[in-house]
Every structure is written in C-alpha cells, then in structure tokens.
Write a protein that holds these residues in place. Structure first.
Motif, mmCIF file in Angstrom:
data_model
loop_
_atom_site.group_PDB
_atom_site.id
_atom_site.type_symbol
_atom_site.label_atom_id
_atom_site.label_comp_id
_atom_site.label_asym_id
_atom_site.label_seq_id
_atom_site.Cartn_x
_atom_site.Cartn_y
_atom_site.Cartn_z
ATOM 1 N N ALA A 33 12.286 13.981 -38.340
ATOM 2 C CA ALA A 33 11.715 13.852 -37.006
ATOM 3 C C ALA A 33 10.580 12.837 -37.109
ATOM 4 C CB ALA A 33 11.189 15.192 -36.535
ATOM 5 N N MET A 34 10.491 11.976 -36.120
ATOM 6 C CA MET A 34 9.481 10.920 -36.133
ATOM 7 C C MET A 34 8.545 11.082 -34.949
ATOM 8 S SD MET A 34 10.342 9.299 -38.830
ATOM 9 C CE MET A 34 9.214 7.907 -38.662
ATOM 10 N N GLY A 35 7.286 10.783 -35.207
ATOM 11 C CA GLY A 35 6.306 10.890 -34.141
ATOM 12 C C GLY A 35 5.381 9.691 -34.103
ATOM 13 N N TRP A 36 4.854 9.452 -32.927
ATOM 14 C CA TRP A 36 3.772 8.476 -32.753
ATOM 15 C C TRP A 36 2.529 9.242 -32.306
ATOM 16 C CZ3 TRP A 36 3.665 3.473 -34.135
ATOM 17 C CH2 TRP A 36 4.881 2.803 -34.330
ATOM 18 N N PHE A 37 1.437 8.963 -32.976
ATOM 19 C CA PHE A 37 0.142 9.537 -32.647
ATOM 20 C C PHE A 37 -0.834 8.398 -32.405
ATOM 21 C CE2 PHE A 37 0.657 14.070 -33.673
ATOM 22 C CZ PHE A 37 1.888 14.031 -34.301
ATOM 23 N N ARG A 38 -1.941 8.719 -31.777
ATOM 24 C CA ARG A 38 -2.949 7.684 -31.564
ATOM 25 C C ARG A 38 -4.347 8.285 -31.678
ATOM 26 N NH1 ARG A 38 -2.183 6.385 -25.076
ATOM 27 N NH2 ARG A 38 -3.040 8.359 -24.283
ATOM 28 N N GLN A 39 -5.273 7.424 -32.054
ATOM 29 C CA GLN A 39 -6.663 7.853 -32.201
ATOM 30 C C GLN A 39 -7.558 6.806 -31.578
ATOM 31 O OE1 GLN A 39 -7.792 8.927 -36.193
ATOM 32 N NE2 GLN A 39 -9.585 10.043 -35.476
ATOM 33 N N GLY A 40 -8.150 7.153 -30.449
ATOM 34 C CA GLY A 40 -9.055 6.250 -29.762
ATOM 35 C C GLY A 40 -10.446 6.322 -30.350
ATOM 36 N N PRO A 41 -11.309 5.391 -29.970
ATOM 37 C CA PRO A 41 -12.675 5.355 -30.489
ATOM 38 C C PRO A 41 -13.415 6.663 -30.206
ATOM 39 C CG PRO A 41 -12.167 3.353 -29.273
ATOM 40 C CD PRO A 41 -11.032 4.290 -29.018
ATOM 41 N N GLY A 42 -13.915 7.290 -31.263
ATOM 42 C CA GLY A 42 -14.666 8.523 -31.099
ATOM 43 C C GLY A 42 -13.843 9.730 -30.719
ATOM 44 N N LYS A 43 -12.526 9.617 -30.819
ATOM 45 C CA LYS A 43 -11.649 10.720 -30.424
ATOM 46 C C LYS A 43 -10.847 11.227 -31.614
ATOM 47 C CE LYS A 43 -10.988 8.971 -25.717
ATOM 48 N NZ LYS A 43 -9.966 8.560 -24.707
ATOM 49 N N GLU A 44 -10.298 12.421 -31.448
ATOM 50 C CA GLU A 44 -9.421 12.956 -32.467
ATOM 51 C C GLU A 44 -8.023 12.358 -32.307
ATOM 52 O OE1 GLU A 44 -11.456 17.355 -33.155
ATOM 53 O OE2 GLU A 44 -9.397 17.187 -32.438
ATOM 54 N N ARG A 45 -7.269 12.410 -33.390
ATOM 55 C CA ARG A 45 -5.903 11.931 -33.334
ATOM 56 C C ARG A 45 -5.087 12.832 -32.412
ATOM 57 N NH1 ARG A 45 -3.282 9.957 -38.895
ATOM 58 N NH2 ARG A 45 -5.367 9.037 -38.861
ATOM 59 N N GLU A 46 -4.300 12.209 -31.537
ATOM 60 C CA GLU A 46 -3.537 12.980 -30.579
ATOM 61 C C GLU A 46 -2.071 12.565 -30.562
ATOM 62 O OE1 GLU A 46 -5.056 12.324 -26.629
ATOM 63 O OE2 GLU A 46 -4.345 10.263 -26.554
ATOM 64 N N PHE A 47 -1.245 13.514 -30.205
ATOM 65 C CA PHE A 47 0.186 13.284 -30.108
ATOM 66 C C PHE A 47 0.497 12.374 -28.924
ATOM 67 C CE2 PHE A 47 4.627 14.047 -30.072
ATOM 68 C CZ PHE A 47 4.996 14.333 -28.770
ATOM 69 N N ALA A 48 1.444 11.445 -29.119
ATOM 70 C CA ALA A 48 1.884 10.584 -28.026
ATOM 71 C C ALA A 48 3.369 10.801 -27.723
ATOM 72 C CB ALA A 48 1.615 9.127 -28.355
ATOM 73 N N ALA A 49 4.208 10.739 -28.754
ATOM 74 C CA ALA A 49 5.648 10.850 -28.535
ATOM 75 C C ALA A 49 6.342 11.255 -29.826
ATOM 76 C CB ALA A 49 6.223 9.529 -28.034
ATOM 77 N N ALA A 50 7.516 11.870 -29.685
ATOM 78 C CA ALA A 50 8.291 12.261 -30.858
ATOM 79 C C ALA A 50 9.777 12.165 -30.541
ATOM 80 C CB ALA A 50 7.939 13.680 -31.299
ATOM 81 N N ILE A 51 10.567 11.983 -31.587
ATOM 82 C CA ILE A 51 12.014 11.948 -31.437
ATOM 83 C C ILE A 51 12.639 12.708 -32.598
ATOM 84 C CG2 ILE A 51 12.179 9.691 -32.615
ATOM 85 C CD1 ILE A 51 14.537 9.069 -30.679
ATOM 86 N N LEU A 52 13.583 13.571 -32.273
ATOM 87 C CA LEU A 52 14.197 14.397 -33.291
ATOM 88 C C LEU A 52 15.272 13.635 -34.050
ATOM 89 C CD1 LEU A 52 14.522 17.843 -31.493
ATOM 90 C CD2 LEU A 52 12.634 16.908 -32.838
ATOM 91 N N SER A 53 15.574 14.153 -35.221
ATOM 92 C CA SER A 53 16.632 13.555 -36.024
ATOM 93 C C SER A 53 17.991 14.119 -35.642
ATOM 94 C CB SER A 53 16.375 13.826 -37.503
ATOM 95 O OG SER A 53 16.332 15.233 -37.741
ATOM 96 N N SER A 54 18.018 15.364 -35.218
ATOM 97 C CA SER A 54 19.285 16.058 -35.013
ATOM 98 C C SER A 54 20.059 15.533 -33.817
ATOM 99 C CB SER A 54 19.033 17.559 -34.860
ATOM 100 O OG SER A 54 18.072 17.793 -33.847
ATOM 101 N N ASP A 55 19.386 15.430 -32.691
ATOM 102 C CA ASP A 55 20.095 15.029 -31.474
ATOM 103 C C ASP A 55 19.390 13.920 -30.709
ATOM 104 O OD1 ASP A 55 19.029 18.052 -29.698
ATOM 105 O OD2 ASP A 55 17.918 16.359 -30.542
ATOM 106 N N GLY A 56 18.336 13.387 -31.270
ATOM 107 C CA GLY A 56 17.633 12.278 -30.633
ATOM 108 C C GLY A 56 16.814 12.667 -29.417
ATOM 109 N N ARG A 57 16.595 13.968 -29.228
ATOM 110 C CA ARG A 57 15.765 14.367 -28.089
ATOM 111 C C ARG A 57 14.362 13.820 -28.244
ATOM 112 N NH1 ARG A 57 16.428 20.712 -27.290
ATOM 113 N NH2 ARG A 57 17.014 20.568 -29.499
ATOM 114 N N THR A 58 13.761 13.488 -27.114
ATOM 115 C CA THR A 58 12.443 12.888 -27.118
ATOM 116 C C THR A 58 11.433 13.773 -26.390
ATOM 117 O OG1 THR A 58 12.981 11.635 -25.115
ATOM 118 C CG2 THR A 58 13.360 10.546 -27.232
#
Length: 124
Positions: A33-58
């Motif tokens: 499973a793959m994910g994209w996260f982001r961390q803005g200035p002075g912020k904690e890392r946060e989830f943005a998007a993910a895609i599964l390996s099994s069926d490609g659900r996003t």
C-alpha cells in the motif's frame, strides 16, 4: 527493503497543478500500500492520499479530496500524486511512504518505508 525517491515538486501559483512521482526499488512493489503525506511549516506530518495494492482503491484527506488524485503503475514501480487547483495551504514537503498491507492505513507511524521528501510551494 524498499527505497523510495520522490520527484516533481516545485514552485507553482495558486490554482496551478503539479504531479509528484515516487519511484520504488524492489520486486514486490505491487504488494505494498502506498501513501502520500505532507508536512507544512510548523505542522505535523499529515495524511494526504493512499492507494491499496490489492484492488487499487484510493483514499484522500478531506483537505485534498476532489483536487488530488493518487495512482500507481506497478509495471514501473511508481506511484503518482496529481495535484490540481493548488492552494497556498498545500505548501509542504510531500513524502511518499510504503507499507506491506492489504488495508487502508492513514497513520504515518504505521508505514514502514519513506522517501526523502519533495518540496511543494504554492504562491498566492
């Protein structure tokens, strides 16, 4: 072991678009499973998007839903994040992450492998 390398970041005006890429090493990319996260200035890392390996659900964070699209090309061991209608608040370092999992995970500390990050800056 999986190594991830992000690319595609840069400076863009509000309303513009960017496409991030994350190239993965290893022969078992399709099982992660793959994910994209982001961390803005002075912020904690946060989830943005993910895609599964099994069926490609996003899956998407509410803040990016309708503007960002995650996709993967298992033949190229690459995951993408198409970002449209960018806003200044999207400014962050964007990280690609991988987890050997068949289910959706949004918590950063549940991912096993991380890239070095790519900077996205959106000017107003």
């Amino acid at each position: 072991q999986v190594q991830l390398v992000e690319s595609g970041g840069g400076l863009v005006q509000a309303g513009g678009s960017l496409r991030l890429s994350c190239a993965a090493s290893g022969r078992t990319f399709s099982r992660y499973a793959m994910g994209w996260f982001r961390q803005g200035p002075g912020k904690e890392r946060e989830f943005a998007a993910a895609i599964l390996s099994s069926d490609g659900r996003t899956y998407y964070a509410d803040s990016v839903k309708g503007r960002f699209t995650i996709s993967r090309d298992n033949a190229k061991n690459t995951v993408y994040l198409q970002m449209n209608s960018l806003k200044p608040e999207d400014t962050a370092v964007y990280y690609c992450a991988a987890r050997r999992s068949l289910v959706f995970i949004s918590k950063a500390n549940e991912y096993d492998y991380w890239g070095q990050g790519t900077q996205v800056t959106v000017s107003s």
